[in-house]
Design an enzyme around this catalytic site. Structure first.
Site, short mmCIF file in Angstrom:
data_model
loop_
_atom_site.label_atom_id
_atom_site.label_comp_id
_atom_site.label_asym_id
_atom_site.label_seq_id
_atom_site.Cartn_x
_atom_site.Cartn_y
_atom_site.Cartn_z
N SER A 136 38.52 40.02 34.78
CA SER A 136 37.41 40.42 35.07
C SER A 136 36.74 41.11 33.82
O SER A 136 37.73 42.09 33.57
CB SER A 136 36.84 40.68 36.64
OG SER A 136 35.71 41.37 36.71
N TYR A 149 39.73 46.76 43.56
CA TYR A 149 39.30 45.61 42.61
C TYR A 149 39.71 45.39 41.13
O TYR A 149 40.38 44.75 40.65
CB TYR A 149 37.79 44.81 42.98
CG TYR A 149 37.57 43.61 42.40
CD1 TYR A 149 38.23 42.39 42.83
CD2 TYR A 149 36.95 43.41 41.08
CE1 TYR A 149 37.97 41.04 41.96
CE2 TYR A 149 36.45 42.24 40.60
CZ TYR A 149 37.11 41.13 41.07
OH TYR A 149 36.85 39.89 40.45
P1 NDP Z 1 35.25 32.19 44.76
O1 NDP Z 1 35.25 32.94 46.22
O2 NDP Z 1 33.79 31.14 44.93
O3 NDP Z 1 36.72 31.44 44.68
C1 NDP Z 1 37.77 31.99 45.07
C2 NDP Z 1 38.95 30.99 45.09
O4 NDP Z 1 39.96 31.46 45.19
C3 NDP Z 1 38.82 29.95 46.26
O5 NDP Z 1 38.92 28.66 45.98
C4 NDP Z 1 39.76 30.48 47.11
O6 NDP Z 1 40.41 29.52 47.88
C5 NDP Z 1 40.87 31.03 46.33
N1 NDP Z 1 41.85 31.87 46.96
C6 NDP Z 1 41.54 33.11 47.59
N2 NDP Z 1 42.75 33.65 47.99
C7 NDP Z 1 43.61 32.59 47.89
C8 NDP Z 1 44.99 32.75 47.96
N3 NDP Z 1 45.57 33.44 48.84
N4 NDP Z 1 45.77 31.52 47.74
C9 NDP Z 1 44.87 30.35 46.99
N5 NDP Z 1 43.81 30.36 46.83
C10 NDP Z 1 43.18 31.76 47.14
O7 NDP Z 1 35.24 33.21 43.88
P2 NDP Z 1 35.19 32.88 42.17
O8 NDP Z 1 35.06 31.47 41.92
O9 NDP Z 1 34.02 33.67 41.81
O10 NDP Z 1 36.34 33.53 41.75
C11 NDP Z 1 37.17 32.97 40.79
C12 NDP Z 1 37.95 34.21 40.09
O11 NDP Z 1 37.38 34.61 39.09
C13 NDP Z 1 38.93 35.10 40.83
O12 NDP Z 1 39.87 35.61 40.45
C14 NDP Z 1 37.58 36.45 40.65
O13 NDP Z 1 38.12 37.52 40.87
C15 NDP Z 1 37.23 35.94 39.29
N6 NDP Z 1 35.99 36.82 38.98
C16 NDP Z 1 34.67 36.32 39.59
C17 NDP Z 1 33.73 36.59 39.09
C18 NDP Z 1 32.24 36.44 39.79
O14 NDP Z 1 31.19 37.22 39.74
N7 NDP Z 1 32.19 35.33 40.56
C19 NDP Z 1 33.74 37.72 37.97
C20 NDP Z 1 34.76 38.18 37.71
C21 NDP Z 1 36.00 37.25 37.82
P3 NDP Z 1 40.67 29.55 49.58
O15 NDP Z 1 39.95 30.58 50.36
O16 NDP Z 1 40.25 27.86 49.99
O17 NDP Z 1 42.05 29.56 49.49
#
Ligand code: NDP
Length: 244
Positions: A136, A149
């Protein structure tokens, strides 16, 4: 084993946000996929071709590894692992519940390290392969209410840099992508409504609302599809109007 034109891509956190868009982009381009997250029904509902969906918590290494081995027995070795799964629980360090810190460090850091360790030896042996970790912009600069975070994402940035050095002699790429604010489900897990409102107000006020998860997915696919000799080591990608 059946033969496929393209090599296996493994995407963690494929049940929403960036991961879901990544799954669609790579499936459209004909890659066989392994999709991992806890909400399996969301991944299955995309109904993508040549795709295995598994309910996996990335913190649980054995289950994570089993899923990858099963997909590899069908599609061949993993050529790209995208460690995208993550959680963001914003809070002020002085008052945030320690369980929230632990959850972020477990999923965002240990989950990424688990994924890397599962595929690294095979990639080394084959002298080919790519690991892309989703960090990020909060993995290279501070933001208010982001202490834990930031700790997790600075961790991802740091471990990716070190692993890049470990894997360079083996011709394996280790990249990180560092997005700014993009609308997904990510903010919804923060437990403090004032922080959620403040974050949304900031995004609206600077107009940082136009970049999409699809833009992030296409950028990651572009980095992967460059020749193996080309390492786009760190890609910082934000909305043009994001001012911090
Ligand atoms: P979402 O919350 O939409 O997606 C997060 C995903 O991670 C979901 O599919 C969730 O699936 C999965 N997840 C969470 N915990 C677990 C776990 N323990 N095991 C397996 N899967 C897990 O967020 P984003 O798409 O925005 O985030 C994706 C990545 O991008 C993250 O690493 C986030 O930190 C990073 N990011 C996002 C930004 C933003 O502004 N959106 C900016 C910078 C970085 P489920 O709950 O079904 O397990």
């Amino acid at each position: 084993m059946e033969t496929y034109n393209k090599k296996l891509v493994v995407i963690t956190g494929a049940s929403s946000g960036f991961g879901m868009e990544l799954a669609k982009e790579f499936a459209n381009a004909g890659y066989p996929l392994l999709l991992l997250a806890r909400r399996i029904e969301k991944m299955e509902a995309m109904n993508l071709p040549n795709t295995i969906c598994k309910k996996v918590d990335v913190v649980e290494k054995e289950i994570f590894e089993e899923a990858i081995k099963e997909a590899e027995s069908k599609f061949g070795k993993t050529d790209l692992l995208i460690n995208n799964a993550g959680v963001m629980l914003l809070g002020d360090l002085a008052s945030q519940d320690a369980q929230e810190w632990k959850k972020m460090l477990d999923v965002n850091v240990i989950g990424v390290m688990n994924g890397m360790q599962i595929v690294m030896d095979d990639m080394k042996e084959r002298k080919s392969g790519t690991i892309i970790n989703v960090s990020s912009i909060a993995g290279i600069q501070p933001f208010g209410n982001h202490a834990a975070y930031c700790a997790s994402k600075f961790g991802v940035t740091g471990l990716t840099r070190v692993a890049r050095g470990e894997m360079a002699p083996h011709n394996v790429r280790v990249l990180s992508v560092l997005p700014g604010a993009v609308k997904t489900e990510l903010l919804g897990h923060t437990t403090d409504q004032n922080i959620i409102d403040g974050y949304n107000d900031w995004k609206e006020s600077v107009g940082a609302v136009n970049i999409t998860a699809k833009d992030i997915a296409q950028t990651i696919k572009f980095a992967y599809e460059m020749p193996q000799a080309v390492s786009l080591r760190e890609i910082v990608i934000t909305d043009t109007m994001q001012d911090a």
